[in-house]
Enzyme design. Sequence first.
Site, PDB file in Angstrom:
ATOM      1  N   ARG A 201       0.385  -1.227   0.005  1.00 28.51           N
ATOM      2  CA  ARG A 201      -0.385   0.330   0.058  1.00 28.51           C
ATOM      3  C   ARG A 201       1.221   1.388  -0.072  1.00 28.51           C
ATOM      4  O   ARG A 201       0.451   2.371   0.564  1.00 28.51           O
ATOM      5  CB  ARG A 201      -0.969   0.069   1.002  1.00 28.51           C
ATOM      6  CG  ARG A 201      -2.048  -1.135   0.763  1.00 28.51           C
ATOM      7  CD  ARG A 201      -2.502  -0.996  -0.073  1.00 28.51           C
ATOM      8  NE  ARG A 201      -3.826  -2.759   0.047  1.00 28.51           N
ATOM      9  CZ  ARG A 201      -3.766  -2.818  -0.439  1.00 28.51           C
ATOM     10  NH1 ARG A 201      -3.033  -3.818  -1.236  1.00 28.51           N
ATOM     11  NH2 ARG A 201      -5.055  -3.892  -0.643  1.00 28.51           N
ATOM     12  N   LEU A 202       2.534   1.270  -0.263  1.00 27.38           N
ATOM     13  CA  LEU A 202       2.982   1.998  -1.202  1.00 27.38           C
ATOM     14  C   LEU A 202       3.172   3.077  -1.691  1.00 27.38           C
ATOM     15  O   LEU A 202       3.427   2.480  -2.824  1.00 27.38           O
ATOM     16  CB  LEU A 202       4.234   2.895  -0.465  1.00 27.38           C
ATOM     17  CG  LEU A 202       4.696   1.698   1.252  1.00 27.38           C
ATOM     18  CD1 LEU A 202       6.052   1.282   1.860  1.00 27.38           C
ATOM     19  CD2 LEU A 202       4.179   2.364   1.846  1.00 27.38           C
TER      20      LEU A 202
END
Length: 212
Positions: free
Chosen positions: A191-192
């Site tokens: 989720r970066l």
Amino acid sequence: MKVDLIGLRREFSQSGLNRTDLNNSPFCQFNLWFEQAQKADIIEPSAMSLATSDNNEIGIRTVLLKYFDMYGFVFFTNYNSKKSKQLQSNPNVALLFPWLVLERQVKISGYVEKISMLESLKYFSSRPKASQLGSWASQQSSNLSSRKVLLSQFELMKVKFSKGKVPLPDFWGGYRVVPLKIEFWQGRENRLHDRFVYQLNKGKWRIERLAP
């Protein structure tokens, strides 16, 4: 009823997005991503969510992008529809292109302006005749007692315009979304995600990376 979707998860790992990858023009960058979306065989790559609002409520629906250039993004609709009434009340809008197959999305915020009647006529004339008749037959967003009523109105329009060209309805045409901010989002692992926003400042586009 509760539906638990906590386990519905996948990692985004197709590609990344770096500042050096970006064109200085958000329109050129959008064109590049749009071409890639077309090549990826995405269903309706021109489909975009259009968010509008007035003093009473917020509306969102899917419309089709019909063309774009350095001035903005154009779609067509009935000028008497609910969305148009909201646009007349509040011209500020947002667009979203959810190209999930490519783990990408593009978010655009700005304001709308009507395009010229000549531009609307040019596009309307290019539509299939059945679509032209449909524009005349539907009082968009109004209540219908049944589908039969709509089809009956369509048949009436077929008779009315059986000879010659179908004229442009005076209640139908295009809007241009003039962007003030355009964000390019690329999914990444853990989720970066990579997010870059182009923001208009004194006539020039400034590019900044955003935290995911």
